[in-house]
Design an enzyme around this catalytic site. Sequence first.
Site, PDB file in Angstrom:
ATOM      1  N   GLY A 194       0.829  -1.221   0.000  1.00 59.05           N
ATOM      2  CA  GLY A 194       0.000   0.000   0.000  1.00 59.05           C
ATOM      3  C   GLY A 194       0.854   1.258   0.000  1.00 59.05           C
ATOM      4  O   GLY A 194       1.579   1.529  -0.961  1.00 59.05           O
ATOM      5  N   LYS A 219       2.269 -10.603  -4.062  1.00 61.51           N
ATOM      6  CA  LYS A 219       3.166  -9.517  -3.633  1.00 61.51           C
ATOM      7  C   LYS A 219       4.600 -10.016  -3.504  1.00 61.51           C
ATOM      8  O   LYS A 219       5.530  -9.321  -3.924  1.00 61.51           O
ATOM      9  CB  LYS A 219       2.659  -8.931  -2.312  1.00 61.51           C
ATOM     10  CG  LYS A 219       1.361  -8.135  -2.492  1.00 61.51           C
ATOM     11  CD  LYS A 219       0.745  -7.793  -1.152  1.00 61.51           C
ATOM     12  CE  LYS A 219      -0.491  -6.926  -1.286  1.00 61.51           C
ATOM     13  NZ  LYS A 219      -1.223  -6.809  -0.024  1.00 61.51           N
ATOM     14  N   GLY A 246      -5.599   0.718   2.537  1.00 61.03           N
ATOM     15  CA  GLY A 246      -6.298   1.953   2.918  1.00 61.03           C
ATOM     16  C   GLY A 246      -6.272   2.951   1.777  1.00 61.03           C
ATOM     17  O   GLY A 246      -5.325   3.002   0.995  1.00 61.03           O
TER      18      GLY A 246
HETATM   19  N1  HSE Z   1      -6.367  -7.130   0.871  1.00 64.99           N
HETATM   20  C1  HSE Z   1      -5.081  -6.500   0.976  1.00 64.99           C
HETATM   21  C2  HSE Z   1      -4.590  -6.629   2.417  1.00 64.99           C
HETATM   22  C3  HSE Z   1      -5.196  -5.064   0.559  1.00 64.99           C
HETATM   23  O1  HSE Z   1      -5.365  -7.010   3.304  1.00 64.99           O
HETATM   24  O2  HSE Z   1      -3.413  -6.379   2.684  1.00 64.99           O
HETATM   25  C4  HSE Z   1      -3.915  -4.435   0.115  1.00 64.99           C
HETATM   26  O3  HSE Z   1      -3.300  -5.089  -0.954  1.00 64.99           O
END
Ligand code: HSE
Length: 413
Positions: free
Chosen positions: A129, A200, A297
């Site tokens: 994020g 990721k 967020g």
């Molecule tokens: N669903 C993801 C999380 C949102 O909970 O980290 C951000 O990639």
Amino acid sequence: MTGVAILGFGTVGSGVYDVINTNSGVLELKSGDKIEVKKVLDLRDFPGNPVEKVLTKDFEEILNDPDIGIIAEAMGGVEPAFTFTKRALAMGKSVVTSNKELVAKHGPELMKLARTNGVSYLFEASVGGGIPIIRPLCVSLAADEILEISGILNGTTNYILTKMTEEGKSFDEVLKDAQQLGYAEANPAADVEGHDACRKIAILSSLAFGETVNYEHIYTEGITKITHIDIEYSKKLNCLIKLIGSSKKSKNGISAKVSPCLISKEHPLSAVNGVYNAIFVKGNMSGNTMYYGSGAGKLPTASAVVADIVDAVRHKGLTVNIGWDCDVQACVADIKEADVKAMIRIASDNFEAAKKSIIEVFGDVQFVDLDVQDDEFAIITNEETEGSMAEKVEKIATMSGVGEIRNLIRMEA
Ligand code: HSE
């Protein structure tokens, strides 16, 4: 002036709109140009919202607008985001995104297309994020060979595990809370089964090691099997259970996985609680560095998307090089060859016989008994390969005194 179009006016897209409008002065100072939202694509109407003035339902309008040089794709998912991104890049428009699903699946193709057209495809917000991690990896640590990268990459699962530990609640109870608070999706599979963290770590590994790491080749286990009894064991061992994505170079290729892991309370990642994320990087020159912050967020994620817009403006007419060789597929090592140490929970109606069987197979291991659960015990194995451990687990399951194998949780070595 650089015109921007935003695809999708959901959480991230509306955040991008807000960041550009709120911080216009800062963006002009940092990029050297005025940045303006010219169009927002969404099929919905937003009566009364100032976005109405720039809202369109027609992607062609964006594509054919010569004033729009950069597109922020905030649609999520693979299609139609993939098609729109390809068409935008082919028209000579840079694309920035938070869409990890698309980057993990088609990133190399899109980066190549961007290069062919002299523009950039950037995705700082796709991992962690609002945490700066992609640019540190390819710019700040550019002088290092990256040896290892690991972290807490999913906020939803970290929130669930934190609440299970702090409040003694079950997985299902905390998942419901997380859904009510808007952290977890109605269909939480991508988060709780580890798929989001897998994408990721694949993106981070590709950047860290410079070759394309196929996320489908990464061993992935989520947190759905973690119970409050596992949490009790973690407390007894002075550890915490975290969902860890990790990747390092090994003699068999890139050794990457996502799985719940018992980490000591001394470990730097143990202080990362709730929806926060953190990424730990080991470089051969810089040593250990860690990056911490809001992993999801609206505004933190949008801030990372807009930072990529600024980077694209700074590099107008050029392609930002992020050090990922899109033509080389990395060899991902078979999980069976990875070294592992684990806690294994074993049900038994005859502890003495079971422990004798276990010593016969595993050698000298540490036994852990739990006061609150008297029909089982746990062992802490020594380090060995995943393949060898799996064979031993299968073997003890048939031996005297050993009942059900209730769980196996990897431990930080
Ligand atoms: N669903 C993801 C999380 C949102 O909970 O980290 C951000 O990639």
